[in-house]
Write a protein that holds these residues in place. Sequence first.
Motif, PDB file in Angstrom:
ATOM      1  N   VAL A  81       0.663  -1.170   0.118  1.00 56.28           N
ATOM      2  CA  VAL A  81       0.100   0.064  -0.064  1.00 56.28           C
ATOM      3  C   VAL A  81       0.932   1.422  -0.020  1.00 56.28           C
ATOM      4  O   VAL A  81       0.267   2.296  -0.424  1.00 56.28           O
ATOM      5  N   ASP A  82       2.069   1.184   0.382  1.00 61.07           N
ATOM      6  CA  ASP A  82       2.988   2.427   0.440  1.00 61.07           C
ATOM      7  C   ASP A  82       3.745   2.560  -0.799  1.00 61.07           C
ATOM      8  O   ASP A  82       4.348   3.542  -0.917  1.00 61.07           O
ATOM      9  N   ILE A  83       3.588   1.765  -1.751  1.00 59.42           N
ATOM     10  CA  ILE A  83       4.322   1.826  -3.312  1.00 59.42           C
ATOM     11  C   ILE A  83       3.560   3.131  -4.178  1.00 59.42           C
ATOM     12  O   ILE A  83       2.330   2.886  -4.356  1.00 59.42           O
ATOM     13  N   GLU A  84       4.281   3.893  -4.511  1.00 58.88           N
ATOM     14  CA  GLU A  84       3.945   4.902  -5.552  1.00 58.88           C
ATOM     15  C   GLU A  84       3.241   4.313  -6.680  1.00 58.88           C
ATOM     16  O   GLU A  84       3.598   3.470  -7.190  1.00 58.88           O
ATOM     17  N   GLY A  85       1.686   4.445  -6.886  1.00 57.15           N
ATOM     18  CA  GLY A  85       1.161   4.093  -8.026  1.00 57.15           C
ATOM     19  C   GLY A  85       0.677   2.684  -8.144  1.00 57.15           C
ATOM     20  O   GLY A  85      -0.149   2.288  -8.869  1.00 57.15           O
ATOM     21  N   ILE A  86       0.647   2.140  -6.783  1.00 52.64           N
ATOM     22  CA  ILE A  86      -0.027   0.875  -6.755  1.00 52.64           C
ATOM     23  C   ILE A  86      -1.698   0.679  -6.884  1.00 52.64           C
ATOM     24  O   ILE A  86      -2.060  -0.483  -7.297  1.00 52.64           O
ATOM     25  N   ARG A  87      -2.215   1.692  -6.323  1.00 50.57           N
ATOM     26  CA  ARG A  87      -3.734   1.615  -6.699  1.00 50.57           C
ATOM     27  C   ARG A  87      -4.117   1.757  -8.369  1.00 50.57           C
ATOM     28  O   ARG A  87      -5.242   1.682  -8.548  1.00 50.57           O
ATOM     29  N   ASP A  88      -3.180   2.250  -9.162  1.00 55.01           N
ATOM     30  CA  ASP A  88      -3.513   2.293 -10.468  1.00 55.01           C
ATOM     31  C   ASP A  88      -3.109   1.382 -11.443  1.00 55.01           C
ATOM     32  O   ASP A  88      -3.313   1.168 -12.550  1.00 55.01           O
TER      33      ASP A  88
END
Length: 101
Positions: A81-88
């Motif tokens: 969840v802390d990774i930049e862009g993971i939700r995309d």
Amino acid sequence: MSSLFIENRTALVFGASGITGWAILREAIKYPTTTAFRRVIGLINRPLDRAVSFLPDDSRLVLAYDIDLTRSIDEVVAKLVDIEGIRDVTEVYFTGMAKVF
């Protein structure tokens, strides 16, 4: 319609430091066009020195370290969840190795 025309595509590559994952990272940055992916995220268990990795110097490429899938689900999710862009993420490539006991 082909997935090539989806806007704002983000690739997630598990096992990005292995030979297959590394190749997928490199190809996703340039194939079929240099604009096919807005971001490419490589998940790696151990640190990888970008200077000797032969990966392109590209701002779209994100490497996330210490992603150990043998940990508990809660621990893995907490890292992801802390990774930049993971939700995309629109595409996932799993090239990691799995230990079978």
